[in-house]
Design an enzyme around this catalytic site. Structure first.
Site, mmCIF file in Angstrom:
data_model
loop_
_atom_site.group_PDB
_atom_site.id
_atom_site.type_symbol
_atom_site.label_atom_id
_atom_site.label_comp_id
_atom_site.label_asym_id
_atom_site.label_seq_id
_atom_site.Cartn_x
_atom_site.Cartn_y
_atom_site.Cartn_z
ATOM 1 N N ARG A 77 0.846 -1.192 0.000
ATOM 2 C CA ARG A 77 0.000 0.000 0.000
ATOM 3 C C ARG A 77 0.882 1.243 0.000
ATOM 4 O O ARG A 77 2.004 1.224 0.495
ATOM 5 C CB ARG A 77 -0.906 0.023 1.239
ATOM 6 C CG ARG A 77 -2.051 -0.954 1.175
ATOM 7 C CD ARG A 77 -3.015 -0.772 2.328
ATOM 8 N NE ARG A 77 -2.457 -1.194 3.601
ATOM 9 C CZ ARG A 77 -1.958 -0.381 4.515
ATOM 10 N NH1 ARG A 77 -1.977 0.932 4.332
ATOM 11 N NH2 ARG A 77 -1.466 -0.852 5.633
ATOM 12 N N TYR A 205 -1.399 -3.496 -6.799
ATOM 13 C CA TYR A 205 -1.264 -4.184 -5.512
ATOM 14 C C TYR A 205 -2.570 -4.164 -4.700
ATOM 15 O O TYR A 205 -3.285 -3.147 -4.670
ATOM 16 C CB TYR A 205 -0.135 -3.554 -4.680
ATOM 17 C CG TYR A 205 -0.130 -4.112 -3.281
ATOM 18 C CD1 TYR A 205 0.417 -5.371 -3.019
ATOM 19 C CD2 TYR A 205 -0.761 -3.438 -2.236
ATOM 20 C CE1 TYR A 205 0.351 -5.925 -1.762
ATOM 21 C CE2 TYR A 205 -0.825 -3.986 -0.972
ATOM 22 C CZ TYR A 205 -0.266 -5.224 -0.732
ATOM 23 O OH TYR A 205 -0.350 -5.778 0.509
ATOM 24 N N GLY A 206 -2.804 -5.233 -3.977
ATOM 25 C CA GLY A 206 -3.996 -5.454 -3.148
ATOM 26 C C GLY A 206 -4.711 -4.224 -2.630
ATOM 27 O O GLY A 206 -5.717 -3.781 -3.190
ATOM 28 N N GLY A 207 -4.196 -3.661 -1.547
ATOM 29 C CA GLY A 207 -4.903 -2.577 -0.869
ATOM 30 C C GLY A 207 -5.085 -1.336 -1.731
ATOM 31 O O GLY A 207 -5.985 -0.530 -1.486
ATOM 32 N N LYS A 214 -9.742 -2.010 1.540
ATOM 33 C CA LYS A 214 -9.435 -0.851 2.381
ATOM 34 C C LYS A 214 -10.190 0.399 1.912
ATOM 35 O O LYS A 214 -10.661 1.194 2.718
ATOM 36 C CB LYS A 214 -7.937 -0.583 2.382
ATOM 37 C CG LYS A 214 -7.085 -1.775 2.793
ATOM 38 C CD LYS A 214 -7.340 -2.208 4.202
ATOM 39 C CE LYS A 214 -6.288 -3.213 4.660
ATOM 40 N NZ LYS A 214 -6.550 -3.687 6.020
ATOM 41 N N HIS A 234 -11.158 -1.721 11.406
ATOM 42 C CA HIS A 234 -10.057 -2.581 10.977
ATOM 43 C C HIS A 234 -9.878 -3.658 12.043
ATOM 44 O O HIS A 234 -8.940 -3.601 12.841
ATOM 45 C CB HIS A 234 -8.798 -1.703 10.841
ATOM 46 C CG HIS A 234 -7.627 -2.389 10.214
ATOM 47 N ND1 HIS A 234 -6.335 -1.997 10.464
ATOM 48 C CD2 HIS A 234 -7.545 -3.414 9.350
ATOM 49 C CE1 HIS A 234 -5.502 -2.765 9.773
ATOM 50 N NE2 HIS A 234 -6.207 -3.624 9.099
ATOM 51 N N SER A 256 -0.910 -3.415 11.710
ATOM 52 C CA SER A 256 -0.305 -4.447 10.858
ATOM 53 C C SER A 256 0.841 -5.124 11.603
ATOM 54 O O SER A 256 1.528 -4.502 12.403
ATOM 55 C CB SER A 256 0.224 -3.826 9.575
ATOM 56 O OG SER A 256 -0.835 -3.245 8.871
ATOM 57 N N ALA A 257 1.033 -6.404 11.329
ATOM 58 C CA ALA A 257 2.146 -7.191 11.881
ATOM 59 C C ALA A 257 2.053 -7.402 13.391
ATOM 60 O O ALA A 257 3.055 -7.545 14.071
ATOM 61 C CB ALA A 257 3.496 -6.566 11.523
ATOM 62 N N CYS A 258 0.829 -7.397 13.926
ATOM 63 C CA CYS A 258 0.657 -7.661 15.357
ATOM 64 C C CYS A 258 -0.198 -8.908 15.590
ATOM 65 O O CYS A 258 -0.735 -9.103 16.679
ATOM 66 C CB CYS A 258 0.047 -6.450 16.056
ATOM 67 S SG CYS A 258 1.153 -5.039 16.123
ATOM 68 N N GLY A 259 -0.373 -9.720 14.564
ATOM 69 C CA GLY A 259 -0.988 -11.033 14.781
ATOM 70 C C GLY A 259 -2.495 -11.093 14.665
ATOM 71 O O GLY A 259 -3.125 -11.931 15.307
ATOM 72 N N LYS A 260 -3.098 -10.236 13.831
ATOM 73 C CA LYS A 260 -4.555 -10.288 13.686
ATOM 74 C C LYS A 260 -5.007 -11.622 13.090
ATOM 75 O O LYS A 260 -5.927 -12.255 13.593
ATOM 76 C CB LYS A 260 -5.031 -9.136 12.793
ATOM 77 C CG LYS A 260 -5.761 -8.150 13.618
ATOM 78 C CD LYS A 260 -6.243 -6.878 13.057
ATOM 79 C CE LYS A 260 -6.965 -6.851 11.764
ATOM 80 N NZ LYS A 260 -6.242 -6.078 10.747
ATOM 81 N N ASN A 262 -3.433 -14.435 13.087
ATOM 82 C CA ASN A 262 -3.186 -15.531 14.035
ATOM 83 C C ASN A 262 -4.266 -15.610 15.096
ATOM 84 O O ASN A 262 -4.709 -16.699 15.463
ATOM 85 C CB ASN A 262 -1.814 -15.358 14.708
ATOM 86 C CG ASN A 262 -0.677 -15.665 13.757
ATOM 87 O OD1 ASN A 262 -0.873 -16.326 12.738
ATOM 88 N ND2 ASN A 262 0.511 -15.172 14.070
ATOM 89 N N ASP A 283 -9.799 -9.139 9.081
ATOM 90 C CA ASP A 283 -9.287 -7.802 8.767
ATOM 91 C C ASP A 283 -10.282 -6.668 9.003
ATOM 92 O O ASP A 283 -9.880 -5.601 9.434
ATOM 93 C CB ASP A 283 -8.819 -7.775 7.301
ATOM 94 C CG ASP A 283 -7.911 -6.591 6.994
ATOM 95 O OD1 ASP A 283 -7.060 -6.259 7.840
ATOM 96 O OD2 ASP A 283 -8.057 -5.991 5.908
ATOM 97 N N ARG A 372 1.705 -12.276 -0.367
ATOM 98 C CA ARG A 372 0.331 -12.473 0.113
ATOM 99 C C ARG A 372 -0.309 -13.752 -0.405
ATOM 100 O O ARG A 372 0.065 -14.262 -1.448
ATOM 101 C CB ARG A 372 -0.530 -11.290 -0.379
ATOM 102 C CG ARG A 372 -0.103 -9.936 0.173
ATOM 103 C CD ARG A 372 -0.618 -9.755 1.561
ATOM 104 N NE ARG A 372 -0.154 -8.525 2.189
ATOM 105 C CZ ARG A 372 -0.834 -7.903 3.151
ATOM 106 N NH1 ARG A 372 -1.969 -8.370 3.584
ATOM 107 N NH2 ARG A 372 -0.333 -6.823 3.710
ATOM 108 N N GLY A 497 -1.517 -19.867 20.183
ATOM 109 C CA GLY A 497 -2.668 -20.539 20.790
ATOM 110 C C GLY A 497 -2.817 -20.225 22.276
ATOM 111 O O GLY A 497 -3.929 -20.191 22.805
ATOM 112 N N ASN A 499 -2.698 -17.586 23.681
ATOM 113 C CA ASN A 499 -3.456 -16.353 23.913
ATOM 114 C C ASN A 499 -4.894 -16.643 24.355
ATOM 115 O O ASN A 499 -5.562 -15.771 24.907
ATOM 116 C CB ASN A 499 -3.448 -15.479 22.650
ATOM 117 C CG ASN A 499 -2.058 -14.924 22.365
ATOM 118 O OD1 ASN A 499 -1.229 -14.829 23.277
ATOM 119 N ND2 ASN A 499 -1.790 -14.573 21.123
HETATM 120 C C1 OXD Z 1 -3.089 -4.182 6.123
HETATM 121 C C2 OXD Z 1 -3.650 -5.307 5.365
HETATM 122 O O1 OXD Z 1 -2.063 -3.638 5.723
HETATM 123 O O2 OXD Z 1 -4.652 -5.877 5.813
HETATM 124 O O3 OXD Z 1 -3.664 -3.820 7.144
HETATM 125 O O4 OXD Z 1 -3.136 -5.634 4.273
HETATM 126 MN MN MN Z 2 -5.497 -4.882 7.468
#
Ligand code: OXD
Ligand code: MN
Length: 603
Positions: A77, A205-207, A214, A234, A256-260, A262, A283, A372, A497, A499
């Site tokens: 993004r 790209y995706g987003g 988004k 989000h 982002s990158a905090c384990g959503k 998971n 998401d 992705r 797990g 968590n």
């Molecule tokens: C983000 C995604 O960046 O979901 O939040 O791709």
């Molecule tokens: Mn996201």
């Protein structure tokens, strides 16, 4: 693929036709094709993409799966090129790039002109949400990218039913997307909330390009949600069933990158065999106040567009099984046998990197760190059938979280809704240099919506407060931090797990079955309140995980106050007052002599 018969001459249809015609004329598209979402259409599209190398086949042990390679300059993004275009700059707020709509349209008209010469313009009608849900919204994306069509087919309920609803008069968001040569100098993602319109050029790209995600489901939808009295967030959405049969739904917002992903796909740990955790969304959640005074949520999406690296049978078995078939991989590496490969995958070795070059570690990771998977949500073995419930699911709890090495305890509960909104506004995450354990920069990301809120954050927090005031039974709000470290830079909590042990405390709190200890920042469990049976976490680590350092927190709240001040005068006074009170309390506590200078719930 055939064009649909021409629409009947009512105004709604004429409007729609005029819009498509005007985009086709501007872009000089050679032909226009409506997508119907049928399997035949997909086969034709896929075969054409395979022929032209836009998709690469993967071995038969990965049925219906393909690899796509992006242009190397187009792999993420682009927040600095993403704009909210409202007549008043203040309405977009300091949290957004802003451009005057007239100026934006004239710039975009120039950029879109002639971009589809010799190309097909695909008309992609889609629904965000289950088709029968009153919360569902529609959109049409016009695009010259077959990769976008292929992804929208997975990520949304795309095709005939959405088209019929739109033709029958349902309001819809207009999305215009052109690859435009993928020139980063001619790349913009622009939103026109007053026109229900998105225009995106220069990225596949995706987003940036899958406009349902988004752009529509967060930026435009957040604007609509404020006007109509709901929330577009989000957030992941997860169902948790206890051995006694108690069913709870939890929504959670992490940067982002905090384990959503998971958490959304959590596999219960050893000792939790009677528990079931099922995924509704990974998401985005659209959340509506219900007639019963509770909040009800749907996931507007139908697929996952997840980060691949780090996904393994160990870290996320459900995700791992989900992507075993019907998956479009974007920018992963390949083994010598042509199998997809990424960092964190157990077994195999990369032979070809994400750009198609022979793998050479000198060139960096084999799979792009933002590579992705796009996959239907129903492939998830833990997919919850309640994902299709038209009314959504009632929320027991809302979680906010981030990655904070020293500051935030494992879990704390907000005192009430207003405090919960404050906790959401305080969401932030640190980058860490993994190799050295050094603590990096804090990025403030309120409600994890910094790149996605389509209007002024001050107004957004006021809207959250207003929603809460009208709820007879609001969900409780919590903050979690799976990433707390000891002074040596080692993680104190095993995460993944395990968590579920924290979620158990959270849900028990919501059902008034657990006590908690008051601290200035919120309510915390005592060590004995958490179920730690069978877990090898030392008592000292648990104490550290549940420790609130008033000195550090006083600094944090000062930093937060400075951040909130950027949104004045629109920051709700309730949040400013809370900030000031909390700051006073923490400063007082931090000045207490020795023994009192660190307060933990069991001290
Ligand atoms: C983000 C995604 O960046 O979901 O939040 O791709
Ligand atoms: Mn996201």
């Amino acid at each position: 693929m055939k064009a649909f018969s021409s629409p009947s001459p009512d105004a709604h249809r004429r409007d729609l036709e005029d819009w498509i015609d005007s985009v086709a004329r501007l872009t000089e598209a050679t032909d226009v094709r409506w997508c119907d979402g049928s399997p035949e259409e997909w086969r034709e599209l896929r075969d054409a993409m395979l022929r032209d190398g836009e998709l690469l086949p993967l071995p038969p042990d990965r049925p219906e799966s393909y690899l796509h390679r992006s242009h190397p300059n187009d792999v993420a993004r682009v927040e600095h090129l993403t704009y909210i275009c409202t007549s008043s700059r203040d309405d977009a707020g300091p949290n957004n790039n802003w451009m005057d709509p007239k100026e934006a349209h004239s710039k975009l008209d120039g950029l879109f002109r002639g971009t589809m010469r010799g190309r097909t313009l695909y008309v992609v009608p889609y629904a965000m949400g289950p088709l029968s849900s009153p919360a569902t919204r529609f959109g049409i994306e016009l695009t010259d990218s077959r990769y976008v069509v292929a992804n929208m087919r997975v990520m949304t309920r795309m095709g005939r039913a959405a088209r019929d609803a739109i033709l029958a008069g349902a309001p819809y968001v207009r999305g215009e997307h052109a690859l435009g040569g993928l020139d980063p100098e001619r790349r913009f993602i622009m939103h026109f909330p007053r026109e229900n319109r998105i225009r995106s050029i220069g990225s596949g790209y995706g987003g940036n390009a899958l406009l349902g995600k988004k752009c529509h489901a967060l930026r435009i939808a957040s604007w609509q949600a404020r006007e109509e009295g709901w929330l577009a967030e989000h957030m992941l959405l997860v169902e948790i069933r206890s051995p006694e049969g108690r069913v709870d739904y939890v929504a959670a917002a992490f940067p982002s990158a905090c384990g959503k992903t998971n958490l959304a796909m959590l596999q219960p740990p050893v000792g939790y065999e009677g528990w079931s955790v099922r995924t509704l969304g990974d998401d985005i959640a659209w959340i509506h106040p219900g007639a019963d005074g509770r909040l009800w949520a749907i996931n507007p999406e139908a697929g996952y567009f997840g980060v691949v690296p780090g996904t393994s049978a160990k870290t996320n078995p459900n995700a791992f099984r989900t992507i075993a078939r019907e998956t479009i991989f974007t920018n992963v590496a390949l083994t010598a046998e042509g199998e997809p490969w990424w960092e964190g995958l157990e077994g195999g070795r990369p032979a070809v990197d994400w750009q198609g070059r022979p793998y050479d570690p000198q060139n960096g990771p084999a799979a792009h760190p933002n590579s992705r998977f796009t996959v239907p949500a129903r492939n998830n073995p833990a997919w919850s059938p309640h994902s299709d419930d038209p009314q959504g699911v009632p929320l027991t709890a809302i979680l906010f979280g981030g990655r904070r090495a020293r500051l935030a305890p494992l879990v704390y509960e907000a005192h009430d809704w207003v405090h919960g909104v404050f906790v959401g506004a305080s969401v932030s995450s640190e980058t860490t240099a993994a190799a050295t354990g050094a603590v990096g920069v804090v990025r403030r990301d309120p409600m994890a919506m910094l790149p996605f809120c389509g209007y002024h954050f001050g107004d957004y927090w006021a809207h959250w407060l207003k929603i809460g005031r009208a709820l007879a039974h609001p969900p409780r709000i919590f903050h979690v931090n799976w990433f707390r470290q000891n002074p040596q830079g080692e993680y104190l909590w095993p995460g993944f797990g395990e968590n579920l042990r924290v979620l158990r405390w959270i849900l028990d709190r919501c059902h008034n079955q657990r006590t908690a200890v008051e601290t200035p920042i919120g309510k915390l469990p005592r060590p004995e309140d958490l179920d730690l049976k069978g877990l090898s976490v030392s008592e000292e680590a648990v104490r550290e995980l549940l420790c609130v350092d008033p000195g550090l927190w006083a600094e944090e709240i000062e930093d937060l106050a400075t951040y909130l001040n950027r949104y004045r005068p629109r920051v709700p006074v309730e949040l400013q007052d809370l900030c000031a009170r909390l700051s006073d309390t923490l400063r007082q506590q931090a000045r207490m002599p020795s023994a009192g200078s660190r307060s933990s719930p069991d001290s």
